[in-house]
Design an enzyme around this catalytic site. Sequence first.
Site, short mmCIF file in Angstrom:
data_model
loop_
_atom_site.label_atom_id
_atom_site.label_comp_id
_atom_site.label_asym_id
_atom_site.label_seq_id
_atom_site.Cartn_x
_atom_site.Cartn_y
_atom_site.Cartn_z
N ASP A 152 0.87 -1.16 0.00
CA ASP A 152 0.00 0.00 0.00
C ASP A 152 0.92 1.23 0.00
O ASP A 152 2.11 1.11 0.30
CB ASP A 152 -0.87 -0.05 1.27
CG ASP A 152 -1.71 1.20 1.43
OD1 ASP A 152 -2.34 1.63 0.45
OD2 ASP A 152 -1.71 1.77 2.55
N LEU A 153 0.39 2.38 -0.35
CA LEU A 153 1.24 3.59 -0.39
C LEU A 153 1.07 4.46 0.87
O LEU A 153 1.99 4.57 1.67
CB LEU A 153 0.89 4.41 -1.64
CG LEU A 153 1.62 5.75 -1.76
CD1 LEU A 153 3.10 5.56 -2.03
CD2 LEU A 153 1.00 6.60 -2.88
N ASP A 154 -0.11 5.07 0.99
CA ASP A 154 -0.36 6.03 2.07
C ASP A 154 -0.31 5.34 3.43
O ASP A 154 -1.11 4.46 3.71
CB ASP A 154 -1.74 6.68 1.89
CG ASP A 154 -1.83 7.48 0.60
OD1 ASP A 154 -0.88 8.20 0.28
OD2 ASP A 154 -2.87 7.39 -0.09
N THR A 212 1.66 9.94 4.13
CA THR A 212 0.67 10.87 3.57
C THR A 212 -0.67 10.79 4.30
O THR A 212 -1.51 11.67 4.11
CB THR A 212 0.46 10.58 2.08
OG1 THR A 212 0.56 9.18 1.91
CG2 THR A 212 1.47 11.29 1.22
N LYS A 243 -9.14 5.54 5.99
CA LYS A 243 -7.88 4.98 5.49
C LYS A 243 -8.14 3.84 4.51
O LYS A 243 -8.95 2.96 4.79
CB LYS A 243 -7.02 4.49 6.66
CG LYS A 243 -6.36 5.62 7.42
CD LYS A 243 -5.35 5.10 8.42
CE LYS A 243 -4.75 6.25 9.21
NZ LYS A 243 -3.91 5.77 10.31
N GLY A 244 -7.46 3.89 3.38
CA GLY A 244 -7.59 2.83 2.38
C GLY A 244 -8.82 2.98 1.50
O GLY A 244 -8.99 2.26 0.52
N ARG A 285 -11.41 8.25 -2.62
CA ARG A 285 -11.69 9.67 -2.34
C ARG A 285 -13.20 9.93 -2.24
O ARG A 285 -13.68 10.56 -1.30
CB ARG A 285 -11.08 10.52 -3.46
CG ARG A 285 -10.91 11.98 -3.09
CD ARG A 285 -10.35 12.76 -4.27
NE ARG A 285 -9.09 12.22 -4.76
CZ ARG A 285 -8.52 12.59 -5.90
NH1 ARG A 285 -9.09 13.49 -6.67
NH2 ARG A 285 -7.38 12.05 -6.31
N SER A 288 -2.51 0.60 -4.41
CA SER A 288 -3.02 1.75 -3.65
C SER A 288 -4.36 2.23 -4.19
O SER A 288 -4.63 2.14 -5.38
CB SER A 288 -2.00 2.89 -3.74
OG SER A 288 -2.57 4.10 -3.29
N ALA A 289 -5.18 2.78 -3.29
CA ALA A 289 -6.46 3.36 -3.70
C ALA A 289 -6.29 4.77 -4.25
O ALA A 289 -7.21 5.35 -4.81
CB ALA A 289 -7.41 3.40 -2.51
N LYS A 347 -11.03 -1.04 -1.99
CA LYS A 347 -10.78 -1.91 -0.84
C LYS A 347 -11.96 -1.74 0.13
O LYS A 347 -12.43 -0.62 0.27
CB LYS A 347 -9.49 -1.50 -0.12
CG LYS A 347 -8.23 -1.59 -0.99
CD LYS A 347 -7.04 -0.94 -0.28
CE LYS A 347 -5.83 -0.86 -1.21
NZ LYS A 347 -4.68 -0.17 -0.59
N GLU A 375 -0.05 -3.32 4.58
CA GLU A 375 -1.17 -2.37 4.66
C GLU A 375 -1.25 -1.67 6.01
O GLU A 375 -0.87 -2.26 7.02
CB GLU A 375 -2.48 -3.15 4.48
CG GLU A 375 -3.09 -3.09 3.12
CD GLU A 375 -3.65 -1.72 2.76
OE1 GLU A 375 -3.75 -0.85 3.63
OE2 GLU A 375 -3.99 -1.53 1.59
N ASP A 376 -1.78 -0.46 6.03
CA ASP A 376 -2.00 0.22 7.31
C ASP A 376 -3.49 0.42 7.60
O ASP A 376 -3.84 0.97 8.64
CB ASP A 376 -1.31 1.59 7.35
CG ASP A 376 -2.01 2.60 6.47
OD1 ASP A 376 -2.39 2.21 5.33
OD2 ASP A 376 -2.18 3.75 6.89
C1 BG6 Z 1 -5.74 5.72 0.12
C2 BG6 Z 1 -5.82 6.51 1.41
O1 BG6 Z 1 -4.45 5.22 -0.04
O2 BG6 Z 1 -6.05 6.56 -0.99
C3 BG6 Z 1 -7.18 7.15 1.55
O3 BG6 Z 1 -5.59 5.63 2.50
C4 BG6 Z 1 -7.47 8.00 0.31
O4 BG6 Z 1 -7.21 7.92 2.72
C5 BG6 Z 1 -7.36 7.14 -0.94
O5 BG6 Z 1 -8.77 8.55 0.39
C6 BG6 Z 1 -7.59 7.95 -2.22
O6 BG6 Z 1 -6.53 8.84 -2.37
P1 BG6 Z 1 -6.49 10.04 -3.41
O7 BG6 Z 1 -5.04 10.47 -3.36
O8 BG6 Z 1 -6.85 9.49 -4.74
O9 BG6 Z 1 -7.43 11.07 -2.93
MG MG Z 2 -2.80 3.15 3.55
#
Ligand code: BG6
Ligand code: MG
Length: 224
Positions: free
Chosen positions: A16-18, A24, A52-53, A56, A121-122, A152, A176-177
């Site tokens: 996962d990224l964030d 972030t 989280k995850g 948007r 990542s989402a 997710k 994952e977090d």
């Molecule tokens: C996920 C985050 O990685 O990405 C969420 O954990 C976030 O909090 C989602 O809403 C979408 O991200 P972005 O950057 O497309 O707004």
């Molecule tokens: Mg995450």
Amino acid sequence: MQYHTKEMSNKVFIFDLDGVIVDTAKYHYLAWKNLANELGFEFTEKQNEQLKGVSRVRSLEILLNLGKVELSEDKKRTLLNEKNQEYLEYVHKMTSDEILPGIQVALNFLDDNNIKYALGSASKNAPLILKKVGLFDRFTAIVDGNDVSKAKPDPEVFLIAAKKLNKTPNYCIVIEDARAGIQAANNAQMTSVGIGDKKVLSQANYILDNTEMFTVDFIKKLIA
Ligand code: BG6
Ligand code: MG
């Protein structure tokens, strides 16, 4: 030692990224909190766990629900845009200093041992963030919010990543977090490693307090 090399290359990782590669999650929180305050309600860090995850669009729905606010689709689109613009202001200032502790060492170890890894990542901002911190070229595949139709805890993002890594789910280890992310990994029949609060991530196969604990020794144990 040949036996070891062979064993090591069997498994692949999906990160996962964030909140896993970079911190972030705090920027997402700040931007959502600002939006909530503008709409006249508080938004706590505990409530933020629910976002989280999550995509948007879904994040905004959850937020509005928490604040008991109903808005037109037009207004929602405007707010989504505003939130992302504020979030991007933080992202544009990012450097490799914001890669979470232990991650560089872990990626170096995987590279040195020819163990492939992908991003799952989402976030639609994932490619930009990876470029900002200098990790864009490191991943064999990048699957992000632009590639999926189901968020997710649906396993779609990880299943696409597995395909791109040429592996079946049983060879994939997901880091994952987010609770939704652990559920997605479990739904994909992959090994799940949660990083963060044990209560939030209780469904994970392994739980680490923070990325610093994602050590080479732990990776060796995972792939053994
Ligand atoms: C996920 C985050 O990685 O990405 C969420 O954990 C976030 O909090 C989602 O809403 C979408 O991200 P972005 O950057 O497309 O707004
Ligand atoms: Mg995450």
